[in-house]
Design an enzyme around this catalytic site. Structure first.
Site, PDB file in Angstrom:
ATOM      1  N   HIS A  78       0.834  -1.211   0.000  1.00 41.41           N
ATOM      2  CA  HIS A  78       0.000   0.000   0.000  1.00 41.41           C
ATOM      3  C   HIS A  78       0.867   1.257   0.000  1.00 41.41           C
ATOM      4  CE1 HIS A  78      -3.452  -2.462   2.047  1.00 41.41           C
ATOM      5  NE2 HIS A  78      -3.122  -2.915   0.845  1.00 41.41           N
ATOM      6  N   HIS A 268      -0.102 -10.966  -5.148  1.00 38.34           N
ATOM      7  CA  HIS A 268       1.278 -10.592  -4.851  1.00 38.34           C
ATOM      8  C   HIS A 268       2.288 -11.567  -5.446  1.00 38.34           C
ATOM      9  CE1 HIS A 268      -0.454  -7.677  -2.170  1.00 38.34           C
ATOM     10  NE2 HIS A 268      -0.976  -8.602  -1.399  1.00 38.34           N
TER      11      HIS A 268
END
Length: 307
Positions: A78, A268
């Site tokens: 993030h 990811h």
């Protein structure tokens, strides 16, 4: 010249780690040209620098983790996404624990922190990783298929599609496209929060994960509805958060990209696998800069002058 960017001054944040639940302090500091983004574990007996690069990603279970020697920093995506969205090239990030704080579960708090410190243009050309030929990675077959791809493009665009087969998610937009040169990252992507299913939270907590997670930093759903009182921030918030993650994961390559990224059900692990596949082929990319900003992709020069 299209210039590199860092912060004008330092800024700080305090929060808890999503998975660890531990209190953590961040100090974001300006860095010289060509430093890149460097995490520093200042809580260790001897501080350890962990420069961001794709090969430093050592764990992708539920988050992206960077390591150097025995030191690591978890859940960097993030913050990395916010850095990408604001075009930051050089930054020191002092951290007092092994996990970046989750804050509100999106990138918007990090965007606010970085903007509050101000962006400074540096006397060095901004460097881009330019994709020269297509690279794709795929996993699974049929209902289990997922893939991610990079194609040559004079700019940076993203297209992402999710498929969670859950009635709450199915009722929202599951495919999103975004152009990083538009200047709308903060408005259109950054506020999308991470999400979880309530039945999975109990299982994760039993395994020592999501100890800092809750309704104040994630979208939580049961089998029928969103449990957050304020509902969703975007009609496509689930898909937009996966794109937000992908932007952060891809920025771990060490430079902003000139490419068209497209993905179906990627995460990811597959995003990092894509970067490693790209870097393993010397003829698939090069590093470029723009001494004449008029030759830069549309939107990037305007973003530079905006600061």
């Amino acid at each position: 010249m299209l210039a590199q960017r860092t912060l004008k001054s330092l800024t700080r944040a305090v929060g808890v780690g999503l998975h660890s639940g531990d209190r953590v302090e961040l100090t974001l500091r300006p860095a010289p040209p060509d430093t890149g983004i460097v995490f520093r574990r200042v809580d260790l007996p001897e501080p350890v620098d962990i420069p961001v690069n794709a090969l430093a990603v050592t764990d992708t279970r539920l988050a992206s983790t960077l390591s150097s020697g025995g030191a690591r920093v978890r859940t960097v995506e993030h913050l990395m996404s916010a850095c990408a969205g604001l075009g930051l090239d050089n930054l020191y990030i002092d951290i007092t624990a092994e996990e970046v704080p989750i804050l509100d579960g999106s990138a918007s708090s990090f965007v606010y922190l970085l903007q509050s410190a101000g962006i400074e243009l540096q006397k060095a050309p901004k460097k881009f990783l330019r994709v020269k030929r297509s690279v794709e990675v795929r996993e699974g077959e049929g209902d289990q298929l997922k893939w991610a791809r990079l194609d040559p493009h004079h700019g940076f665009t993203l297209s992402f599609e999710i498929d969670f087969q859950h009635q709450v998610v199915d009722a929202t937009g599951q495919r999103v496209e975004f152009d990083m040169g538009s200047g709308r990252y903060s408005r259109d992507i950054a506020r999308a929060r991470t999400f979880a299913f309530s039945k999975d939270l109990d299982m994760m907590r039993a395994n020592g994960l999501a100890l800092g997670g809750g309704l104040d930093n994630a979208i939580v759903m049961d089998d029928r509805r969103v449990l957050n009182a304020d509902g969703l921030r975007y009609a496509e918030e689930f898909a937009k958060h996966k794109m937000l993650d992908a932007i952060g994961d891809l920025y771990c390559v060490g430079w902003p990209m000139l490419a068209a990224y497209s993905a179906f059900r990627s995460g990811h692990a597959l995003n990092n696998k894509l970067l490693r596949a790209l870097l393993a082929q010397d003829d698939a990319y090069d590093i470029v800069s723009f001494e004449d900003e008029r030759k830069a992709p549309a939107g990037f020069a305007q973003l530079s002058r905006a600061w």
